[in-house]
Design an enzyme around this catalytic site. Sequence first.
Site, PDB file in Angstrom:
ATOM      1  CB  SER A   1      -0.945   0.005   1.204  1.00 31.86           C
ATOM      2  OG  SER A   1      -0.209   0.136   2.389  1.00 31.86           O
TER       3      SER A   1
ATOM      4  CB  SER B   1      15.797  -8.134   7.810  1.00 34.11           C
ATOM      5  OG  SER B   1      16.081  -8.027   9.183  1.00 34.11           O
TER       6      SER B   1
ATOM      7  CE1 TYR C   1      10.542  -2.783  12.211  1.00 30.81           C
ATOM      8  CE2 TYR C   1      12.851  -2.294  12.672  1.00 30.81           C
ATOM      9  CZ  TYR C   1      11.817  -2.459  11.769  1.00 30.81           C
ATOM     10  OH  TYR C   1      12.054  -2.323  10.422  1.00 30.81           O
TER      11      TYR C   1
ATOM     12  CE  LYS D   1      11.650  -5.696   9.965  1.00 30.70           C
ATOM     13  NZ  LYS D   1      10.890  -6.159   8.787  1.00 30.70           N
TER      14      LYS D   1
HETATM   15  N1  LIG Z   1      11.709   2.528   6.009  1.00 31.12           N
HETATM   16  C1  LIG Z   1      12.759   2.150   6.731  1.00 31.12           C
HETATM   17  O1  LIG Z   1      13.550   2.972   7.211  1.00 31.12           O
HETATM   18  C2  LIG Z   1      12.995   0.680   6.956  1.00 31.12           C
HETATM   19  C3  LIG Z   1      14.236   0.280   7.473  1.00 31.12           C
HETATM   20  C4  LIG Z   1      14.470  -1.059   7.685  1.00 31.12           C
HETATM   21  C5  LIG Z   1      13.499  -1.991   7.368  1.00 31.12           C
HETATM   22  N2  LIG Z   1      12.303  -1.586   6.877  1.00 31.12           N
HETATM   23  C6  LIG Z   1      11.299  -2.604   6.565  1.00 31.12           C
HETATM   24  O2  LIG Z   1      10.815  -2.418   5.261  1.00 31.12           O
HETATM   25  C7  LIG Z   1       9.522  -3.026   5.157  1.00 31.12           C
HETATM   26  C8  LIG Z   1       8.573  -2.077   4.431  1.00 31.12           C
HETATM   27  O3  LIG Z   1       8.335  -0.958   5.257  1.00 31.12           O
HETATM   28  P1  LIG Z   1       8.300   0.529   4.683  1.00 31.12           P
HETATM   29  O4  LIG Z   1       9.543   1.177   5.107  1.00 31.12           O
HETATM   30  O5  LIG Z   1       7.927   0.522   3.269  1.00 31.12           O
HETATM   31  O6  LIG Z   1       7.149   1.155   5.596  1.00 31.12           O
HETATM   32  P2  LIG Z   1       5.629   1.515   5.292  1.00 31.12           P
HETATM   33  O7  LIG Z   1       5.559   2.573   4.250  1.00 31.12           O
HETATM   34  O8  LIG Z   1       5.061   1.785   6.627  1.00 31.12           O
HETATM   35  O9  LIG Z   1       5.013   0.183   4.677  1.00 31.12           O
HETATM   36  C9  LIG Z   1       4.733  -0.952   5.461  1.00 31.12           C
HETATM   37  C10 LIG Z   1       3.735  -1.789   4.718  1.00 31.12           C
HETATM   38  O10 LIG Z   1       3.453  -2.978   5.479  1.00 31.12           O
HETATM   39  C11 LIG Z   1       2.057  -3.179   5.417  1.00 31.12           C
HETATM   40  N3  LIG Z   1       1.550  -4.030   6.492  1.00 31.12           N
HETATM   41  C12 LIG Z   1       1.615  -3.814   7.827  1.00 31.12           C
HETATM   42  N4  LIG Z   1       1.008  -4.821   8.472  1.00 31.12           N
HETATM   43  C13 LIG Z   1       0.554  -5.690   7.518  1.00 31.12           C
HETATM   44  C14 LIG Z   1      -0.152  -6.910   7.542  1.00 31.12           C
HETATM   45  N5  LIG Z   1      -0.542  -7.481   8.689  1.00 31.12           N
HETATM   46  N6  LIG Z   1      -0.435  -7.536   6.360  1.00 31.12           N
HETATM   47  C15 LIG Z   1      -0.066  -6.978   5.195  1.00 31.12           C
HETATM   48  N7  LIG Z   1       0.597  -5.803   5.103  1.00 31.12           N
HETATM   49  C16 LIG Z   1       0.892  -5.176   6.260  1.00 31.12           C
HETATM   50  C17 LIG Z   1       1.442  -1.789   5.454  1.00 31.12           C
HETATM   51  O11 LIG Z   1       0.126  -1.862   4.966  1.00 31.12           O
HETATM   52  P3  LIG Z   1      -1.122  -1.049   5.572  1.00 31.12           P
HETATM   53  O12 LIG Z   1      -1.199   0.184   4.754  1.00 31.12           O
HETATM   54  O13 LIG Z   1      -2.270  -1.983   5.370  1.00 31.12           O
HETATM   55  O14 LIG Z   1      -0.829  -0.785   7.022  1.00 31.12           O
HETATM   56  C18 LIG Z   1       2.389  -1.071   4.514  1.00 31.12           C
HETATM   57  O15 LIG Z   1       2.011  -1.264   3.172  1.00 31.12           O
HETATM   58  C19 LIG Z   1       9.077  -3.357   6.581  1.00 31.12           C
HETATM   59  O16 LIG Z   1       9.253  -4.746   6.822  1.00 31.12           O
HETATM   60  C20 LIG Z   1      10.060  -2.556   7.434  1.00 31.12           C
HETATM   61  O17 LIG Z   1      10.268  -3.138   8.702  1.00 31.12           O
HETATM   62  C21 LIG Z   1      12.028  -0.267   6.651  1.00 31.12           C
END
Ligand SMILES: NC(=O)c1ccc[n+]([C@@H]2O[C@H](COP(=O)([O-])OP(=O)(O)OC[C@H]3O[C@@H](n4cnc5c(N)ncnc54)[C@H](OP(=O)(O)O)[C@@H]3O)[C@@H](O)[C@H]2O)c1
Length: 291
Positions: free
Chosen positions: A23, A144, A158, A162
Amino acid sequence: MATDSSVDEVSSNSPVVLITGCSTGLGRALVLEAASQGLRVIATARKISAIENLRAPNIAILTLDVTASMSQLEDFANKALTVFGQVDILINNAGYPLVGALEEVSSDQTLGIFKTNFFGSLNVANVFLPHFRARHSGTIINISSMMPYITTPGSGPYTATKAALDSITKVWAGELAPFKIRVMGVSLGFTRTELLGSNLNTVENTVKNPIPDYTIVRELHEQVRALYGHEPNDVQKVAKRIFDVVLTHNELPVMFPLGDDAVTSADEYLNQRRSEFEKWKELGMGVSADD
Ligand SMILES: NC(=O)c1ccc[n+]([C@@H]2O[C@H](COP(=O)([O-])OP(=O)(O)OC[C@H]3O[C@@H](n4cnc5c(N)ncnc54)[C@H](OP(=O)(O)O)[C@@H]3O)[C@@H](O)[C@H]2O)c1
């Protein structure tokens, strides 16, 4: 520029990638990058309306909450496999953050974040593994974080999800190698998405009873909040790099730090662990049974 028919032609032979949590943020960027590289994509999200505008000739959209029961996930996998007839690459991307001291986060909140960040990835992979094993082919990418290298105060739940994900990534790499299934964990650095924005402070992941003594945790929370919009890594470049690595290398790293901050953190972590290990290793030896 490709016409619609040439896109369809490329699509009918190209690998199929299924991505969770599309999303916003990285999931969405991965969908767009995969499609631009000519892959066929199954984009998924909890609310289909959030990804309706991704639909395209080579992008199908399906509803998926990664915390669904195993039988619901099995039904989902059967449905997903009928879309293009196969899935070649699974990207476990869905996840959310939680900031709080380990003592003050409720056990329900800790369980909740494990259900999505850890069990979501484990269970979704498990329902596609029969398909991958039967074809002796497939790639699992687990998104991760660099947090297991840093283990910052306030990041406990968190980071634990991970770190647990990294552990099963490493185990899978061994278990699935005989089936020619590749597995890679991405230790991602801070990246501009909604993670530190709207998804940082939802009601379910806000600490209900903060303990005033943990000033260090409150300070960290403020620092993380202030980072939103200024994260060092660009999400589209991150998505591109992931596909560049996955599509151009036969052998993948089991753990792939991504982002300058992640590479620096991994380097410091490995140096610290090596120097601690060298200092203490003698004391760890000499306890073998006499027989
Ligand atoms: N951004 C960073 O700095 C960073 C750093 C390290 C790792 N990560 C990892 O990267 C991944 C993607 O995160 P992002 O940074 O893109 O953040 P984000 O924009 O908050 O996106 C997270 C996504 O996960 C979805 N989600 C949450 N719970 C869910 C569930 N139960 N079933 C299906 N979808 C679900 C959310 O959907 P909804 O809209 O439905 O809530 C959203 O689309 C995550 O695993 C995060 O831990 C991010």
